[in-house]
Design a protein around this motif. Structure first.
Motif, mmCIF file in Angstrom:
data_model
loop_
_atom_site.group_PDB
_atom_site.id
_atom_site.type_symbol
_atom_site.label_atom_id
_atom_site.label_comp_id
_atom_site.label_asym_id
_atom_site.label_seq_id
_atom_site.Cartn_x
_atom_site.Cartn_y
_atom_site.Cartn_z
ATOM 1 N N GLY A 146 -6.367 0.469 -2.998
ATOM 2 C CA GLY A 146 -5.930 0.154 -1.644
ATOM 3 C C GLY A 146 -4.878 1.082 -1.084
ATOM 4 N N LEU B 160 -16.064 10.549 0.486
ATOM 5 C CA LEU B 160 -15.095 9.467 0.307
ATOM 6 C C LEU B 160 -14.338 9.181 1.602
ATOM 7 C CD1 LEU B 160 -13.599 10.320 -3.201
ATOM 8 C CD2 LEU B 160 -14.899 8.257 -2.609
ATOM 9 N N ARG C 69 -7.957 5.824 5.615
ATOM 10 C CA ARG C 69 -7.172 5.733 4.380
ATOM 11 C C ARG C 69 -7.230 7.002 3.545
ATOM 12 N NH1 ARG C 69 -7.505 2.553 0.274
ATOM 13 N NH2 ARG C 69 -9.612 1.732 0.491
ATOM 14 N N LEU C 70 -8.112 7.931 3.891
ATOM 15 C CA LEU C 70 -8.178 9.208 3.179
ATOM 16 C C LEU C 70 -8.202 10.340 4.194
ATOM 17 C CD1 LEU C 70 -8.522 11.067 0.744
ATOM 18 C CD2 LEU C 70 -10.981 10.593 0.810
ATOM 19 N N HIS D 240 -3.216 4.591 0.557
ATOM 20 C CA HIS D 240 -3.558 5.650 1.495
ATOM 21 C C HIS D 240 -3.388 6.977 0.760
ATOM 22 C CE1 HIS D 240 -3.005 2.374 4.335
ATOM 23 N NE2 HIS D 240 -3.600 3.114 5.252
ATOM 24 N N GLU E 160 -16.308 6.998 3.689
ATOM 25 C CA GLU E 160 -16.385 5.632 3.165
ATOM 26 C C GLU E 160 -15.072 4.872 3.320
ATOM 27 O OE1 GLU E 160 -17.474 6.313 -0.862
ATOM 28 O OE2 GLU E 160 -19.508 6.991 -0.390
ATOM 29 N N HIS E 161 -13.970 5.614 3.521
ATOM 30 C CA HIS E 161 -12.646 4.982 3.641
ATOM 31 C C HIS E 161 -11.940 5.510 4.892
ATOM 32 C CE1 HIS E 161 -12.861 3.293 -0.463
ATOM 33 N NE2 HIS E 161 -13.490 4.410 -0.762
ATOM 34 N N ARG F 199 -10.262 8.753 -6.132
ATOM 35 C CA ARG F 199 -11.158 7.593 -6.252
ATOM 36 C C ARG F 199 -10.389 6.338 -6.673
ATOM 37 N NH1 ARG F 199 -15.140 11.263 -9.161
ATOM 38 N NH2 ARG F 199 -16.765 11.754 -7.627
ATOM 39 N N LEU G 93 -7.822 5.069 -3.982
ATOM 40 C CA LEU G 93 -8.506 4.376 -2.890
ATOM 41 C C LEU G 93 -8.960 2.993 -3.337
ATOM 42 C CD1 LEU G 93 -10.643 7.305 -1.430
ATOM 43 C CD2 LEU G 93 -8.712 6.175 -0.299
ATOM 44 N N SER H 38 0.848 -1.191 0.000
ATOM 45 C CA SER H 38 0.000 0.000 0.000
ATOM 46 C C SER H 38 0.884 1.241 0.000
ATOM 47 C CB SER H 38 -0.896 -0.017 1.239
ATOM 48 O OG SER H 38 -1.659 1.159 1.307
#
Length: 241
Positions: free
Chosen positions: A31, A50, A57-58, A33, A53-54, A25, A28, A7
């Motif tokens: 996978g 987003l 990671r975001l 970051h 939703e993540h 988008r 992500l 990652s």
């Protein structure tokens, strides 16, 4: 670097819309970051959705690419949101933020628009790369979103002068940064995304953002140190300076 190897951590500027948002988008989805920056995170509704939703990671952080003080603040904040084994944390820096002033014609190019184009499209990404260099891993990629309009040999009319001039200057910045960072194995690329269907690209554009970003990420993944300082389009073809 292959996206499947591990990652990655990727920073994208101008990430609240258009190509920048599409980069977020797709990164992500792979996978990675992502640190997504824009001038007004509170108004970046798609980015904030987003992020929800993540989780983890975001990270959405403020950045005015034309303001060196904002660069310094971002450099201070990054260690708070990025985990890494040492001070080198960023695998990819995507200098996407830019400005295009439409409607310019000969004898009607305001000095304010020329100054804004140079600050945003040239000085901004150049100084931001310097500010974040210590946080790049030694085999990182710096991707500067350029344009075929910055190719001097391809000029065929008086089109978007402040934008074209700034992108030509940005290409020189890419070449210089490539030399400065070569000893660390960092590749610096000038990437033309094609004529993309975004607010900046307009209604006549021919390439969908999804297609352009998919191609650009492939170019980034496939690049080697021998490519550093090159001017390449989203399909991997070399472009004339």
């Amino acid at each position: 670097m292959s996206p499947a190897s591990r990652s990655r951590c990727v920073l994208v500027t101008g990430a609240n819309r258009g190509i920048g948002l599409e980069f977020v988008r797709q990164l992500l989805a792979r996978g990675d970051h992502v640190v997504a920056t824009c001038r007004h995170p509170g108004r970046a509704h798609a980015l904030n959705q987003l992020a929800g939703e993540h989780p983890g990671r975001l990270h959405v952080l403020p950045l005015d690419v034309a303001d060196p003080k904002s660069h310094a603040e971002l450099a201070r904040e990054l260690p708070l949101v990025i985990d890494g084994p040492d001070e080198h944390r960023l695998d990819v820096l995507i200098n996407n933020a830019g400005v295009l002033h439409s409607g310019e014609t000969f004898a009607h190019v305001p000095a304010s628009q020329m100054d804004d184009s140079l600050r945003t499209n040239v000085t901004g990404p150049f100084l931001l790369t310097q500010a974040l260099a210590a946080q790049l891993v030694d085999d990182a990629v710096v991707a500067n979103l350029s344009s075929i309009l910055g190719s001097i040999s391809q000029v065929d009319g008086f089109h978007t002068p402040s934008y074209a001039i700034s992108k030509a200057a940005q290409n020189m910045a890419t070449a210089l940064l490539a030399r400065a960072l070569a000893e660390r194995g960092i590749r610096v690329l000038a990437l033309h995304p094609g004529w993309v269907q975004t607010d900046m690209g307009g209604t006549g554009a021919q390439v969908a953002p999804e297609q352009a970003v998919r191609g650009l990420l492939q170019v980034i993944d496939d690049s080697s140190l021998a490519d550093s300082g090159r001017f390449i389009d989203w399909q991997g073809q070399s472009l004339p300076w």
